[in-house]
Motif scaffolding. Structure first.
Motif, PDB file in Angstrom:
ATOM      1  N   VAL A 154     -12.138   3.855   2.748  1.00  0.00           N
ATOM      2  CA  VAL A 154     -11.178   4.292   1.729  1.00  0.00           C
ATOM      3  C   VAL A 154     -11.242   3.336   0.534  1.00  0.00           C
ATOM      4  CG1 VAL A 154      -9.678   5.548   3.293  1.00  0.00           C
ATOM      5  CG2 VAL A 154      -9.281   3.110   2.950  1.00  0.00           C
ATOM      6  N   THR A 155     -12.438   2.813   0.311  1.00  0.00           N
ATOM      7  CA  THR A 155     -12.703   1.958  -0.849  1.00  0.00           C
ATOM      8  C   THR A 155     -13.399   2.786  -1.915  1.00  0.00           C
ATOM      9  OG1 THR A 155     -14.871   1.341   0.003  1.00  0.00           O
ATOM     10  CG2 THR A 155     -13.016  -0.040   0.652  1.00  0.00           C
ATOM     11  N   PRO A 156     -13.254   2.410  -3.181  1.00  0.00           N
ATOM     12  CA  PRO A 156     -13.966   3.127  -4.235  1.00  0.00           C
ATOM     13  C   PRO A 156     -15.413   2.697  -4.390  1.00  0.00           C
ATOM     14  CG  PRO A 156     -12.587   1.442  -5.191  1.00  0.00           C
ATOM     15  CD  PRO A 156     -12.307   1.426  -3.705  1.00  0.00           C
ATOM     16  N   ASN A 157     -15.847   1.667  -3.609  1.00  0.00           N
ATOM     17  CA  ASN A 157     -17.137   1.041  -3.905  1.00  0.00           C
ATOM     18  C   ASN A 157     -17.990   0.773  -2.673  1.00  0.00           C
ATOM     19  OD1 ASN A 157     -15.385  -0.860  -2.913  1.00  0.00           O
ATOM     20  ND2 ASN A 157     -16.001  -2.471  -4.319  1.00  0.00           N
ATOM     21  N   SER A 158     -17.763   1.475  -1.573  1.00  0.00           N
ATOM     22  CA  SER A 158     -18.619   1.280  -0.407  1.00  0.00           C
ATOM     23  C   SER A 158     -20.037   1.723  -0.738  1.00  0.00           C
ATOM     24  CB  SER A 158     -18.084   2.086   0.775  1.00  0.00           C
ATOM     25  OG  SER A 158     -18.932   1.962   1.896  1.00  0.00           O
ATOM     26  N   PHE A 159     -21.040   1.088  -0.099  1.00  0.00           N
ATOM     27  CA  PHE A 159     -22.429   1.313  -0.494  1.00  0.00           C
ATOM     28  C   PHE A 159     -22.890   2.751  -0.286  1.00  0.00           C
ATOM     29  CE2 PHE A 159     -23.025   0.713   4.027  1.00  0.00           C
ATOM     30  CZ  PHE A 159     -24.152   1.451   4.347  1.00  0.00           C
ATOM     31  N   PHE A 160     -22.292   3.470   0.701  1.00  0.00           N
ATOM     32  CA  PHE A 160     -22.758   4.830   0.970  1.00  0.00           C
ATOM     33  C   PHE A 160     -21.737   5.888   0.581  1.00  0.00           C
ATOM     34  CE2 PHE A 160     -22.982   8.410   4.091  1.00  0.00           C
ATOM     35  CZ  PHE A 160     -24.085   9.032   3.542  1.00  0.00           C
ATOM     36  N   ASP A 161     -20.478   5.709   1.004  1.00  0.00           N
ATOM     37  CA  ASP A 161     -19.494   6.777   0.802  1.00  0.00           C
ATOM     38  C   ASP A 161     -18.299   6.329  -0.026  1.00  0.00           C
ATOM     39  OD1 ASP A 161     -18.508   5.069   2.673  1.00  0.00           O
ATOM     40  OD2 ASP A 161     -18.147   6.561   4.222  1.00  0.00           O
ATOM     41  N   GLY A 162     -18.498   5.325  -0.880  1.00  0.00           N
ATOM     42  CA  GLY A 162     -17.400   4.829  -1.700  1.00  0.00           C
ATOM     43  C   GLY A 162     -16.799   5.898  -2.591  1.00  0.00           C
ATOM     44  N   GLY A 163     -15.466   6.017  -2.555  1.00  0.00           N
ATOM     45  CA  GLY A 163     -14.763   6.982  -3.384  1.00  0.00           C
ATOM     46  C   GLY A 163     -14.816   8.408  -2.898  1.00  0.00           C
ATOM     47  N   LYS A 164     -15.459   8.641  -1.769  1.00  0.00           N
ATOM     48  CA  LYS A 164     -15.631  10.013  -1.283  1.00  0.00           C
ATOM     49  C   LYS A 164     -14.345  10.581  -0.707  1.00  0.00           C
ATOM     50  CE  LYS A 164     -18.937  12.683   1.499  1.00  0.00           C
ATOM     51  NZ  LYS A 164     -20.134  12.570   2.385  1.00  0.00           N
ATOM     52  N   TYR A 165     -13.555   9.704  -0.082  1.00  0.00           N
ATOM     53  CA  TYR A 165     -12.318  10.163   0.573  1.00  0.00           C
ATOM     54  C   TYR A 165     -11.129   9.572  -0.171  1.00  0.00           C
ATOM     55  CZ  TYR A 165     -16.042  10.777   3.928  1.00  0.00           C
ATOM     56  OH  TYR A 165     -17.230  11.092   4.518  1.00  0.00           O
ATOM     57  N   LYS A 166     -10.697  10.254  -1.231  1.00  0.00           N
ATOM     58  CA  LYS A 166      -9.703   9.674  -2.119  1.00  0.00           C
ATOM     59  C   LYS A 166      -8.389  10.443  -2.161  1.00  0.00           C
ATOM     60  CE  LYS A 166     -12.265  11.706  -6.013  1.00  0.00           C
ATOM     61  NZ  LYS A 166     -13.424  12.152  -5.204  1.00  0.00           N
TER      62      LYS A 166
ATOM     63  N   ASP B 241     -13.096   3.972  12.449  1.00  0.00           N
ATOM     64  CA  ASP B 241     -13.009   2.641  11.853  1.00  0.00           C
ATOM     65  C   ASP B 241     -12.703   2.785  10.367  1.00  0.00           C
ATOM     66  OD1 ASP B 241     -13.399  -0.263  12.232  1.00  0.00           O
ATOM     67  OD2 ASP B 241     -15.048  -0.007  10.812  1.00  0.00           O
ATOM     68  N   ILE B 242     -11.551   2.264   9.948  1.00  0.00           N
ATOM     69  CA  ILE B 242     -11.106   2.403   8.560  1.00  0.00           C
ATOM     70  C   ILE B 242     -11.318   1.089   7.822  1.00  0.00           C
ATOM     71  CG2 ILE B 242      -9.206   3.055   7.043  1.00  0.00           C
ATOM     72  CD1 ILE B 242      -7.807   4.261   9.467  1.00  0.00           C
ATOM     73  N   GLY B 243     -11.967   1.164   6.683  1.00  0.00           N
ATOM     74  CA  GLY B 243     -12.158  -0.014   5.850  1.00  0.00           C
ATOM     75  C   GLY B 243     -11.585   0.204   4.465  1.00  0.00           C
ATOM     76  N   ALA B 244     -10.861  -0.802   3.955  1.00  0.00           N
ATOM     77  CA  ALA B 244     -10.273  -0.710   2.622  1.00  0.00           C
ATOM     78  C   ALA B 244     -10.719  -1.840   1.707  1.00  0.00           C
ATOM     79  CB  ALA B 244      -8.741  -0.704   2.718  1.00  0.00           C
ATOM     80  N   TYR B 245     -11.737  -2.590   2.174  1.00  0.00           N
ATOM     81  CA  TYR B 245     -12.306  -3.679   1.372  1.00  0.00           C
ATOM     82  C   TYR B 245     -13.801  -3.645   1.641  1.00  0.00           C
ATOM     83  CZ  TYR B 245     -12.835  -8.563  -0.364  1.00  0.00           C
ATOM     84  OH  TYR B 245     -13.200  -9.695  -1.052  1.00  0.00           O
ATOM     85  N   SER B 246     -14.570  -3.299   0.640  1.00  0.00           N
ATOM     86  CA  SER B 246     -16.011  -3.194   0.833  1.00  0.00           C
ATOM     87  C   SER B 246     -16.614  -4.559   1.154  1.00  0.00           C
ATOM     88  CB  SER B 246     -16.682  -2.646  -0.426  1.00  0.00           C
ATOM     89  OG  SER B 246     -18.089  -2.633  -0.260  1.00  0.00           O
TER      90      SER B 246
END
Length: 274
Positions: A23-35, A56-61
């Motif tokens: 749920v980050t805007p900048n993940s290397f693969f799916d950043g910003g996809k689930y907003k 697994d939920i990540g909010a910090y790339s």
């Protein structure tokens, strides 16, 4: 091998799949996809239907050179997502990808079942105390430095030997605090060159000497697409190959963007009695 997730015993004798939700805007693969809520619920429902045991939920790339995010912002990103998922899928076992103790605490109090720490307590010395207080399973990953510096810290005399020592020290500390359920993550891509990643994969069965479940997280990483001269978007086939190898070397959890394909790997290898 059993781990206790919110009173539910999960048997890892048959490997399990952990689906990734960034749920980050900048993940290397799916950043910003689930907003928004609809996209999050759709993706989680899809991964659960395809056979994911954990989300697994990540909010910090944690990609190399990722920008800094404040602790409060990370909490404000992740807690509403935990609450949203558990409202729609109350039985979901949520893993939280964070290296901050306060984020871990807020997440567990909101209903998370597992903490997945890329730094194994190295970036927040209160993390082990939080895990001990709440008695949740703890994924300890091998990394040097932090996401901003890790790619400059790749000098090892014997990388696997040094990783085994690192994990043995972490396990000793965790046990001294009464932490029961530990999972080891070799940290593919973290403070390791491409060649080192493949050396770790080649010798991955050695981590079984610590008699703890091992998680493999190679999904769509640069060790795949740089080797194949393609992109993260084109790296599903390579991911499947390396997931299969990791499973044959004893991995008990594979952490992936593509759940269906990973579940099929587990099913086929289980059929062959691996």
């Amino acid at each position: 091998m059993l781990i206790n997730c919110k009173g539910q015993l999960i048997d890892l004798s048959i490997p399990k799949v952990m689906g990734i939700l960034n749920v980050t805007p900048n993940s290397f693969f799916d950043g910003g996809k689930y907003k928004n809520e609809e996209e999050i619920i759709f993706q989680v429902g899809k991964m659960l239907a395809e056979g994911a045991t954990f989300i697994d939920i990540g909010a910090y790339s944690s990609k190399p050179s990722a920008e800094f995010v404040t602790e409060q912002e990370e909490i404000e990103r992740i807690v509403p997502v935990i609450e949203l998922i558990l409202k729609h899928f109350p039985e979901t076992l949520l893993s939280i990808d964070t290296f901050r103790a306060e984020v871990a605490k807020a997440s567990i109090e909101s209903g998370a079942a597992i903490i997945n720490d890329i730094a194994a307590g190295e970036l927040d010395n209160k993390m082990f105390d939080v895990i001990a207080d709440y008695n949740v399973p703890y994924i300890m990953m091998h990394m040097r430095g932090n996401p901003q510096t890790m790619q400059s810290l790749t000098e090892y005399d014997d990388i696997v030997k040094e990783m085994l020592f690192y994990f043995s020290e972490k396990v000793k500390l965790a046990r001294s605090l009464g932490i029961n359920d530990l999972i080891l993550d070799p940290g593919f891509g973290f403070a390791k060159t491409t060649d080192q990643n493949y050396e770790v994969m080649q010798k991955m069965e050695l981590f079984n000497l610590l008699e703890l479940p091992v998680l493999a997280g190679v999904s769509r990483k640069s060790m795949i697409y740089k080797t194949l001269n393609n992109t993260a978007q084109e790296a599903l086939n390579g991911t499947t190959v390396l997931n299969t190898i990791a499973l044959t070397k004893g991995a008990k959890i594979v952490r992936v963007h593509d759940v269906k394909e990973a579940v099929e790997c587990v099913a086929l290898l289980t059929k062959m009695n691996f």
